[in-house]
Design a protein around this motif. Structure first.
Motif, PDB file in Angstrom:
ATOM      1  N   CYS A  11       4.376  11.284 -20.781  1.00  0.00           N
ATOM      2  CA  CYS A  11       3.282  12.276 -20.528  1.00  0.00           C
ATOM      3  C   CYS A  11       3.160  13.047 -22.007  1.00  0.00           C
ATOM      4  N   ARG A  52      -1.962   8.831 -15.696  1.00  0.00           N
ATOM      5  CA  ARG A  52      -2.145   8.229 -16.996  1.00  0.00           C
ATOM      6  C   ARG A  52      -1.165   7.091 -17.036  1.00  0.00           C
ATOM      7  N   LYS A  54      -2.475   3.140 -17.446  1.00  0.00           N
ATOM      8  CA  LYS A  54      -1.885   2.213 -18.710  1.00  0.00           C
ATOM      9  C   LYS A  54      -1.406   1.107 -18.425  1.00  0.00           C
TER      10      LYS A  54
END
Ligand code: SF4
Length: 289
Positions: free
Chosen positions: A96, A17, A21
């Motif tokens: 996270c 993730r 990003k």
């Protein structure tokens, strides 16, 4: 020769993730800062740096006015957010979600402990970025601890809430929590002690899956950055199951002799090893044979 890439290897969801990003930001803007490496893999970091990712030190925040700073999957303590706001730095928060929830839990426990002169213990590594972020949420009540040998340094007559860094070994944590509970009984007649098992599921499931994978190939090529502690740990587990396990950080380190009379090769890696790198390794092995 059959070559198989371990499906459970590679980025954990949190790192995946964060990279996604960073990539999205770098598509729109050719400059993005991050505190330290997003992950312990030199080649993947090089790829992101070629696209415009810049590494920043903590003190650089004072100089990043109007610039974008990415918070890594490990998260940051609240003071980083305050500092960024004060100096006009735009934060891209890639903490996270598992770590964010844990930080919130630590904060709630710290609020509770503050009222009863209690303490927060974090089972983890000193100076690990995630641990620094967790401790920063504990309102100065946190002690970081990694072994039972350190228990004598604590005042166990006070209430205790125990948490773990998300990447610690579950068996070690459970053994530590058990010893701590026993020790506390010596100082508190009615122990005020709660142990929160905050180890990430992804980490816990990875080891048994890796053991199965390592046992099913003649040779294992384990791909990881040299700096990754997760890589070193998983490599040692592979080696224990399959003595023909070799550690490399890139395809150029492969040796022809490893594949003589070999029928099956498994390729695995750390939580910071990109899939493209394992695929490159697979291609190189095919070329060599
Ligand atoms: S909590 Fe789990 S998923 Fe999140 S960054 Fe840590 S290891 Fe990865």
């Amino acid at each position: 020769m059959i070559i198989t890439i371990d499906k459970t290897a590679g980025f954990c969801p949190g790192v995946h993730r964060a990279i996604h990003k960073a990539e999205k930001e770098l598509e729109q803007d050719n400059e993005l800062f991050s505190y330290g490496s997003l992950l312990h893999n030199e080649l993947e970091m090089q790829r992101l740096q070629n696209d415009g990712l810049r590494l920043a030190e903590k003190d650089d925040i004072l100089l990043l006015n109007n610039k974008k700073l990415l918070i890594r999957a490990h998260g940051e303590p609240p003071e980083t957010y305050m500092l960024a706001e004060k100096h006009g730095v735009e934060l891209i928060d890639a903490t996270c979600p598992v770590v964010t929830r844990l930080q919130q839990k630590v904060r709630r426990a710290a609020e509770e402990m503050k009222k009863v002169n209690g303490q927060i213990l974090i089972f983890g590594k000193q100076n690990h970025p995630e641990v620094i972020g967790l401790a920063g949420n504990a309102m100065d009540l946190a002690t970081i601890i990694s072994s039972t040998e350190e228990l004598h340094t604590l005042d166990l007559s006070r209430p205790v809430r125990l948490f773990s860094q998300t990447t610690m070994d579950k068996d070690h944590y459970n053994a530590f929590a058990l010893s701590l509970g026993e020790e506390i009984k010596k100082y508190q007649s009615e122990p005020d002690f709660i142990s929160y098992d905050s180890i990430c599921d992804h980490v816990t499931k990875r080891v048994p899956a890796l053991k199965r994978f390592a046992a099913n190939a003649d040779v294992i090529i384990f791909v990881s950055g040299n700096e990754s502690s997760n890589g070193k740990k998983l490599f040692a587990i592979c080696l224990e199951v399959n003595p023909k396990t070799y550690f490399i950080s890139g395809p150029n380190e492969l040796r022809t002799a490893w594949f003589e009379h070999v029928r099956s090769v498994g390729i695995s890696g750390a939580a910071s090893t990109p899939l493209w790198l394992m695929e490159n390794v697979a291609d190189k092995i095919k070329e060599m044979n």
